[in-house]
Design a protein around this motif. Structure first.
Motif, PDB file in Angstrom:
ATOM      1  N   ALA A 178      21.848  -3.375  11.292  1.00 15.22           N
ATOM      2  CA  ALA A 178      20.548  -3.731  10.721  1.00 15.22           C
ATOM      3  C   ALA A 178      20.706  -4.313   9.323  1.00 15.22           C
ATOM      4  O   ALA A 178      20.035  -5.290   8.957  1.00 15.22           O
ATOM      5  N   ARG A 179      21.590  -3.729   8.516  1.00 16.32           N
ATOM      6  CA  ARG A 179      21.780  -4.227   7.154  1.00 16.32           C
ATOM      7  C   ARG A 179      22.390  -5.632   7.157  1.00 16.32           C
ATOM      8  O   ARG A 179      22.012  -6.482   6.331  1.00 16.32           O
ATOM      9  N   VAL A 180      23.326  -5.875   8.056  1.00 13.02           N
ATOM     10  CA  VAL A 180      23.930  -7.216   8.125  1.00 13.02           C
ATOM     11  C   VAL A 180      22.866  -8.260   8.430  1.00 13.02           C
ATOM     12  O   VAL A 180      22.777  -9.307   7.783  1.00 13.02           O
ATOM     13  N   VAL A 181      22.027  -7.979   9.432  1.00 19.87           N
ATOM     14  CA  VAL A 181      20.988  -8.937   9.810  1.00 19.87           C
ATOM     15  C   VAL A 181      19.951  -9.064   8.699  1.00 19.87           C
ATOM     16  O   VAL A 181      19.505 -10.168   8.362  1.00 19.87           O
ATOM     17  N   ALA A 182      19.561  -7.947   8.100  1.00 19.76           N
ATOM     18  CA  ALA A 182      18.580  -7.998   7.015  1.00 19.76           C
ATOM     19  C   ALA A 182      19.103  -8.809   5.836  1.00 19.76           C
ATOM     20  O   ALA A 182      18.320  -9.465   5.138  1.00 19.76           O
ATOM     21  N   SER A 183      20.398  -8.790   5.617  1.00 18.09           N
ATOM     22  CA  SER A 183      20.971  -9.533   4.485  1.00 18.09           C
ATOM     23  C   SER A 183      20.807 -11.038   4.641  1.00 18.09           C
ATOM     24  O   SER A 183      20.900 -11.780   3.666  1.00 18.09           O
ATOM     25  N   THR A 184      20.556 -11.512   5.856  1.00 18.41           N
ATOM     26  CA  THR A 184      20.322 -12.940   6.080  1.00 18.41           C
ATOM     27  C   THR A 184      18.871 -13.319   5.818  1.00 18.41           C
ATOM     28  O   THR A 184      18.525 -14.497   5.910  1.00 18.41           O
ATOM     29  N   ARG A 185      18.005 -12.304   5.546  1.00 13.51           N
ATOM     30  CA  ARG A 185      16.565 -12.474   5.347  1.00 13.51           C
ATOM     31  C   ARG A 185      15.876 -12.889   6.644  1.00 13.51           C
ATOM     32  O   ARG A 185      14.884 -13.614   6.641  1.00 13.51           O
ATOM     33  N   ALA A 186      16.388 -12.373   7.763  1.00  9.99           N
ATOM     34  CA  ALA A 186      15.799 -12.685   9.066  1.00  9.99           C
ATOM     35  C   ALA A 186      14.502 -11.919   9.316  1.00  9.99           C
ATOM     36  O   ALA A 186      13.700 -12.320  10.155  1.00  9.99           O
ATOM     37  N   GLY A 187      14.296 -10.792   8.624  1.00 10.42           N
ATOM     38  CA  GLY A 187      13.089  -9.999   8.821  1.00 10.42           C
ATOM     39  C   GLY A 187      13.383  -8.650   9.460  1.00 10.42           C
ATOM     40  O   GLY A 187      14.438  -8.439  10.076  1.00 10.42           O
ATOM     41  N   TYR A 188      12.434  -7.719   9.290  1.00 14.16           N
ATOM     42  CA  TYR A 188      12.614  -6.364   9.821  1.00 14.16           C
ATOM     43  C   TYR A 188      12.771  -6.348  11.339  1.00 14.16           C
ATOM     44  O   TYR A 188      13.593  -5.600  11.887  1.00 14.16           O
ATOM     45  N   ALA A 189      11.968  -7.139  12.039  1.00 14.94           N
ATOM     46  CA  ALA A 189      12.024  -7.120  13.500  1.00 14.94           C
ATOM     47  C   ALA A 189      13.388  -7.579  14.006  1.00 14.94           C
ATOM     48  O   ALA A 189      13.941  -7.001  14.945  1.00 14.94           O
ATOM     49  N   SER A 190      13.932  -8.612  13.390  1.00 14.89           N
ATOM     50  CA  SER A 190      15.254  -9.098  13.791  1.00 14.89           C
ATOM     51  C   SER A 190      16.322  -8.045  13.522  1.00 14.89           C
ATOM     52  O   SER A 190      17.229  -7.840  14.338  1.00 14.89           O
ATOM     53  N   ALA A 191      16.226  -7.373  12.378  1.00 16.14           N
ATOM     54  CA  ALA A 191      17.199  -6.333  12.044  1.00 16.14           C
ATOM     55  C   ALA A 191      17.117  -5.171  13.030  1.00 16.14           C
ATOM     56  O   ALA A 191      18.136  -4.640  13.479  1.00 16.14           O
ATOM     57  N   VAL A 192      15.891  -4.771  13.394  1.00 16.28           N
ATOM     58  CA  VAL A 192      15.705  -3.667  14.343  1.00 16.28           C
ATOM     59  C   VAL A 192      16.217  -4.040  15.727  1.00 16.28           C
ATOM     60  O   VAL A 192      16.864  -3.223  16.412  1.00 16.28           O
ATOM     61  N   LEU A 193      15.951  -5.255  16.177  1.00 16.07           N
ATOM     62  CA  LEU A 193      16.450  -5.682  17.486  1.00 16.07           C
ATOM     63  C   LEU A 193      17.971  -5.648  17.534  1.00 16.07           C
ATOM     64  O   LEU A 193      18.571  -5.235  18.536  1.00 16.07           O
ATOM     65  N   ALA A 194      18.605  -6.090  16.460  1.00 15.01           N
ATOM     66  CA  ALA A 194      20.065  -6.042  16.415  1.00 15.01           C
ATOM     67  C   ALA A 194      20.552  -4.600  16.440  1.00 15.01           C
ATOM     68  O   ALA A 194      21.529  -4.268  17.118  1.00 15.01           O
TER      69      ALA A 194
END
Length: 357
Positions: free
Chosen positions: A178-194
């Protein structure tokens, strides 16, 4: 460096996992001070004070409204979706929610698994999903949407204890994802899905169900020692024992065992089932210490998770989804913390392939 053991990848105020001493601290509070003492909403105010309302009662009302919003997605359940596993169907439903980094997205992400998991369980059983009720707390509403009945106080407390206990646990595989995806500024939903994708793997979120398979195979307390010895003799792994971080007993196991004891027969805990589990636990710990004295293989969170969720009426194939309903608070909090650093996570690798000609 296999598995990134001992590599510090982030600084966090969210949780400290002390594997040597068997302690878990969440936002400055020991697990003992939170599990069974505080609601999931109260812990969310600690995890996300700069995103969610810091008043527990206000947050309870806001989460209730978010659950009502999430239930709108349940109307689109179809046979193809219901035919998937609960975890895969949960992931598909979560993918339909809006993305972003604001409070409304955070609330909806946290609320949705508590709605989707009971709805999917009921749909897979040929029953109609039950809508949320704005007057209930998060744990109480999740149980009511599962069974159609108003849960008792100890049942609510037991599920609250579980959600709090698993709400955050350092940089485990799904949280780091989740932190890796969030670091791209993809959004909370993208981080949670990952994070859900990482949780689906059997080495991370899939062990509580097999604990019940193990208890079913043992059958009776007097057969525990012989069954355990036979399994170890075949080189099989005993589910619910050992942890990557803890060198002593997992503190979450004790928190959930206490919840089970409080739940009792009136809350759905079968005394014979608990006695069987305690016999298996005792036999397993004795055998593991004798067979593998150089390894710390103590009871972990998954052992009593299985018994608690079973007693509350969740089928074993939904345990990963219920875990997600608790851990999602930590996923969103870590995502927020990573966003605040403004730093893209980009580690280096060491090339060990063939040299160029």
């Amino acid at each position: 460096m296999s598995g990134l053991d001992d590599v510090i990848a982030a600084e966090t105020r969210l949780s400290e996992v002390d594997g040597r001493n068997g302690r878990l601290v969440i936002c400055g509070h020991s697990l003992d001070a939170l599990a069974g003492q505080q609601s999931y909403e109260a812990v969310l105010t600690l995890l996300l004070p700069d995103v969610l309302s810091v008043c527990e009662e206000t947050l309870r009302a806001e989460l209730a409204q978010a659950r009502l919003r999430a239930f709108q997605e349940v109307a689109s359940l179809d046979t193809d979706l219901v035919s998937l596993s609960v975890t895969e169907a949960l992931r598909a439903l979560m993918a339909r929610l809006p993305d972003g980094e604001d409070k409304s997205v955070a609330l909806l992400q946290i609320a949705a698994p508590a709605v989707f998991v009971p709805a999917l369980i009921r749909a897979k059983a040929g029953q109609q999903p039950i809508p949320p009720h704005a007057g209930r707390g998060h744990a109480a509403d999740m149980l009511a949407m599962l069974t159609g009945n108003q849960p008792g106080d100890e049942q609510i407390r037991a599920l609250d204890t579980y959600l709090v206990t698993v709400s955050d646990h350092g940089l485990n595989a799904s949280t780091f994802t989740a932190r890796v995806v969030a670091s791209t500024r993809a959004g909370y939903a993208s981080a949670v899905l990952a994070a859900l994708g990482a949780l689906k793997g059997p080495l991370h979120g899939g062990a509580p169900g097999p604990v019940l398979d193990m208890l079913d195979a043992v059958g009776a307390p007097e057969q525990a020692a012989g069954w355990v010895a036979a399994e170890l003799g075949k080189g099989e792994r005993l589910m619910g024992f050992g942890h990557r971080i803890y060198r002593v007993r997992d503190p979450r196991a004790d928190a959930l065992k206490s919840a089970l004891n409080r739940l009792g027969a009136s809350g759905g805990m079968d005394a014979h089932r608990l006695a069987l589990a305690e016999s298996v636990e005792s036999a397993a710990l004795t055998a593991l210490r004798a067979a593998k004295p150089d390894r710390a293989l103590e009871t972990n969170v998954e052992f009593f998770t299985a018994l608690l969720l079973e007693a509350l009426g969740f089928p074993r194939d939904a345990f990963t989804g219920v875990f997600a309903a608790g851990r999602i608070g930590g996923w969103v909090a870590h995502s927020r913390e990573q966003i605040e650093t403004g730093r893209l996570i980009r580690p280096q690798s060491r090339y060990v392939g063939p040299k160029a000609a």
